[in-house]
Design an enzyme around this catalytic site. Structure first.
Site, PDB file in Angstrom:
ATOM      1  N   TYR A  31       5.664   4.649  -9.980  1.00  0.00           N
ATOM      2  CA  TYR A  31       5.013   4.089 -11.163  1.00  0.00           C
ATOM      3  C   TYR A  31       3.547   4.488 -11.209  1.00  0.00           C
ATOM      4  O   TYR A  31       3.009   5.038 -10.244  1.00  0.00           O
ATOM      5  CB  TYR A  31       5.162   2.567 -11.189  1.00  0.00           C
ATOM      6  CG  TYR A  31       4.282   1.816 -10.199  1.00  0.00           C
ATOM      7  CD1 TYR A  31       4.536   1.851  -8.832  1.00  0.00           C
ATOM      8  CD2 TYR A  31       3.172   1.089 -10.639  1.00  0.00           C
ATOM      9  CE1 TYR A  31       3.722   1.182  -7.939  1.00  0.00           C
ATOM     10  CE2 TYR A  31       2.360   0.403  -9.746  1.00  0.00           C
ATOM     11  CZ  TYR A  31       2.639   0.461  -8.396  1.00  0.00           C
ATOM     12  OH  TYR A  31       1.824  -0.195  -7.508  1.00  0.00           O
ATOM     13  N   LYS A 145       3.197   6.215  -4.801  1.00  0.00           N
ATOM     14  CA  LYS A 145       3.069   4.995  -5.609  1.00  0.00           C
ATOM     15  C   LYS A 145       4.484   4.542  -5.981  1.00  0.00           C
ATOM     16  O   LYS A 145       4.979   4.744  -7.098  1.00  0.00           O
ATOM     17  CB  LYS A 145       2.183   5.252  -6.839  1.00  0.00           C
ATOM     18  CG  LYS A 145       1.566   3.960  -7.378  1.00  0.00           C
ATOM     19  CD  LYS A 145       0.374   4.223  -8.258  1.00  0.00           C
ATOM     20  CE  LYS A 145      -0.103   2.993  -9.011  1.00  0.00           C
ATOM     21  NZ  LYS A 145      -0.584   1.869  -8.213  1.00  0.00           N
ATOM     22  N   GLU A 177      -6.193   0.170   3.774  1.00  0.00           N
ATOM     23  CA  GLU A 177      -6.598  -0.184   2.414  1.00  0.00           C
ATOM     24  C   GLU A 177      -6.331  -1.677   2.244  1.00  0.00           C
ATOM     25  O   GLU A 177      -6.310  -2.399   3.236  1.00  0.00           O
ATOM     26  CB  GLU A 177      -5.836   0.675   1.388  1.00  0.00           C
ATOM     27  CG  GLU A 177      -4.330   0.552   1.490  1.00  0.00           C
ATOM     28  CD  GLU A 177      -3.569   1.351   0.441  1.00  0.00           C
ATOM     29  OE1 GLU A 177      -4.163   1.794  -0.552  1.00  0.00           O
ATOM     30  OE2 GLU A 177      -2.346   1.509   0.628  1.00  0.00           O
ATOM     31  N   LEU A 201      -2.924   4.675  -0.534  1.00  0.00           N
ATOM     32  CA  LEU A 201      -2.725   5.222  -1.873  1.00  0.00           C
ATOM     33  C   LEU A 201      -4.006   5.951  -2.294  1.00  0.00           C
ATOM     34  O   LEU A 201      -5.101   5.383  -2.162  1.00  0.00           O
ATOM     35  CB  LEU A 201      -2.424   4.105  -2.874  1.00  0.00           C
ATOM     36  CG  LEU A 201      -2.052   4.659  -4.249  1.00  0.00           C
ATOM     37  CD1 LEU A 201      -0.594   5.110  -4.248  1.00  0.00           C
ATOM     38  CD2 LEU A 201      -2.300   3.659  -5.349  1.00  0.00           C
TER      39      LEU A 201
HETATM   40  C1  LIG Z   1      -1.945  -0.256  -2.492  1.00  0.00           C
HETATM   41  C2  LIG Z   1      -2.946   0.192  -3.499  1.00  0.00           C
HETATM   42  N1  LIG Z   1      -4.030   0.871  -3.078  1.00  0.00           N
HETATM   43  C3  LIG Z   1      -4.984   1.285  -3.937  1.00  0.00           C
HETATM   44  C4  LIG Z   1      -4.894   1.007  -5.301  1.00  0.00           C
HETATM   45  C5  LIG Z   1      -6.002   1.454  -6.232  1.00  0.00           C
HETATM   46  O1  LIG Z   1      -5.562   2.501  -7.077  1.00  0.00           O
HETATM   47  P1  LIG Z   1      -6.258   2.770  -8.476  1.00  0.00           P
HETATM   48  O2  LIG Z   1      -7.722   2.919  -8.206  1.00  0.00           O
HETATM   49  O3  LIG Z   1      -5.633   4.037  -8.935  1.00  0.00           O
HETATM   50  O4  LIG Z   1      -5.974   1.597  -9.364  1.00  0.00           O
HETATM   51  C6  LIG Z   1      -3.793   0.312  -5.786  1.00  0.00           C
HETATM   52  C7  LIG Z   1      -3.682   0.033  -7.223  1.00  0.00           C
HETATM   53  O5  LIG Z   1      -2.903  -0.736  -7.677  1.00  0.00           O
HETATM   54  C8  LIG Z   1      -2.792  -0.105  -4.871  1.00  0.00           C
HETATM   55  O6  LIG Z   1      -1.712  -0.781  -5.289  1.00  0.00           O
END
Ligand SMILES: Cc1ncc(COP(=O)(O)O)c(C=O)c1O
Length: 286
Positions: A31, A145, A177, A201
Site C-alpha cells: 500500500y 510497505k 524506526e 521503511l
Molecule cells: C513503519 C513506518 N515507518 C515510516 C513511515 C513514514 O513514511 P512516510 O514518511 O512515507 O509517511 C511510516 C508511514 O506510515 C510507517 O508506517
C-alpha cells in the site's frame, strides 16, 4: 466517501471484495499513503516509485503505469470533500484458492480511498508527544510497505496502553524506526538518522527532512544510532506524512533533553512547512 475498487468509483458502502482475496487471507499486498494539500498530491512520483519497489519485492506486477495512477489519485482527491487528504491505495494479489505460494495469472485487486489529512495540532507541537521504547519484533523486510501490519499494530497498541503516541523500536541495540514513522535524534547540535536498510521503511518524509538538513547546512549524519544514543538524545523527532516532524519530549516516562521541543526540531518543522508551501505553489506535479 468515494472510493475506487477495480476500475470503478463508488460510495464506500458499495465496495466489496471476495473473502478469498489474498489481501484478506494472507495480508498479501502492499500500500501507499499519499498526502495531498489543497487538493494536490505531495511527492507523488516518490510515492509511486516506492510502490513499485514494494510490488517488485513481493513479485507482483504493477497493475498501472504512473500516468494511470496519477489520474486515479487526482480523481479520488476530486471526489472527496477535504482540502487536505490522505490518499490510501492498496494492491493485493487478488482472489485464489488458499495456498501460501504466490499463484500465477490472477488479477490483482486495486483499492483506493481518501480521508481527511489531520496534522499535529499547534498544541501538540508546543508540548511534544510521549513515546516508549520497545524491541522491534517485526520481520526482516520492513522496507516493504506491506499491508501485513500486525507487528506494527501490536507495537502501536502497546504504546497506546501506556498513553503514548508512538513506540520507538530497537533491534540488536540499534534504533530502527517507530511503529508508523521514522525517527531522528539530535545530540550536541548534530542530527542523527539510521540509514535505509531492510529494517526500516524508506519514508518519503525522511527523505524530505534529509533534503532540508542538507539544503540548510544543518549538521547531520546518516549512520547507525545506538539505543544508548537514543536514550541520551537532546531531541527526538518522529517523521511521517501525517505526523510531519513531531517532537518526542517524553521517552519511557523521562524527559527528552529539556523535556520541551528542541530548537533544531522547531527549525526543521518550520522549514518543512515552507517546503510544502513551495511544492504546492509549483505549477506541475511535484
Ligand atoms: C513503519 C513506518 N515507518 C515510516 C513511515 C513514514 O513514511 P512516510 O514518511 O512515507 O509517511 C511510516 C508511514 O506510515 C510507517 O508506517
Amino acid at each position: 466517501m468515494t472510493v475506487y475498487l477495480n476500475g470503478e468509483f463508488m460510495p464506500i458502502e458499495q465496495a466489496k471484495i471476495p473473502v478469498l482475496d489474498r489481501g484478506f487471507i494472507f495480508g498479501d499486498g502492499v500500500y501507499e499513503v499519499i498526502p495531498s494539500y489543497s487538493k494536490r498530491p505531495f511527492r507523488l512520483a516518490e510515492h509511486l516509485a516506492r510502490l513499485q519497489s514494494s510490488l517488485d519485492a513481493i513479485r507482483l506486477a504493477n497493475p498501472h503505469d504512473d500516468a494511470t495512477w496519477s489520474a486515479l489519485v487526482a480523481k479520488i482527491i476530486a471526489g472527496n470533500p477535504w482540502e487536505d487528504q490522505n490518499v490510501y491505495l492498496q494492491v493485493t494479489r487478488g482472489v485464489a484458492k488458499r495456498d501460501h505460494a504466490f499463484p500465477k495469472g490472477i488479477k490483482p485487486t486495486v483499492f483506493m480511498m481518501a480521508s481527511e489529512l489531520v496534522t499535529p495540532s499547534p498544541e501538540l507541537m508546543r508540548t511534544g508527544a510521549k513515546a516508549i521504547v520497545l524491541p522491534d519484533f517485526r520481520w526482516l523486510r520492513c522496507d516493504i510497505k506491506s499491508t501485513s501490519l500486525l507487528g506494527n499494530c501490536l507495537l502501536r497498541t502497546l504504546a497506546a496502553d501506556e498513553g503514548c503516541t508512538e513506540a520507538i523500536l530497537v533491534r540488536d541495540g540499534e534504533l530502527t524506526e517507530a511503529s508508523a514513522s521514522n525517527v531522528f535524534i539530535v545530540k550536541n547540535g548534530t542530527v542523527l538518522a539510521p540509514p535505509k536498510s531492510h529494517l526500516i521503511l524508506p519514508g518519503i518524509t525522511y527523505d524530505v527532512v534529509l533534503e532540508i538538513l542538507r539544503g540548510n547546512a544543518i549538521p547531520h549524519e546518516v549512520r547507525p544510532v545506538m539505543e544508548s544514543e537514543l536514550r541520551a538524545a537532546d531531541e527526538i523527532w518522529v517523521t511521517s506524512s501525517s505526523r510531519e516532524v513531531l517532537p518526542i519530549t517524553t521517552l519511557d516516562g523521562k524527559p527528552v533533553g529539556s523535556g520541551r521541543p528542541g530548537a533544531i526540531g522547531e527549525r526543521v518543522y518550520a522549514l518543512y512547512q515552507q517546503f510544502k508551501q513551495r511544492v504546492m505553489r509549483a505549477p506541475a506535479h511535484a
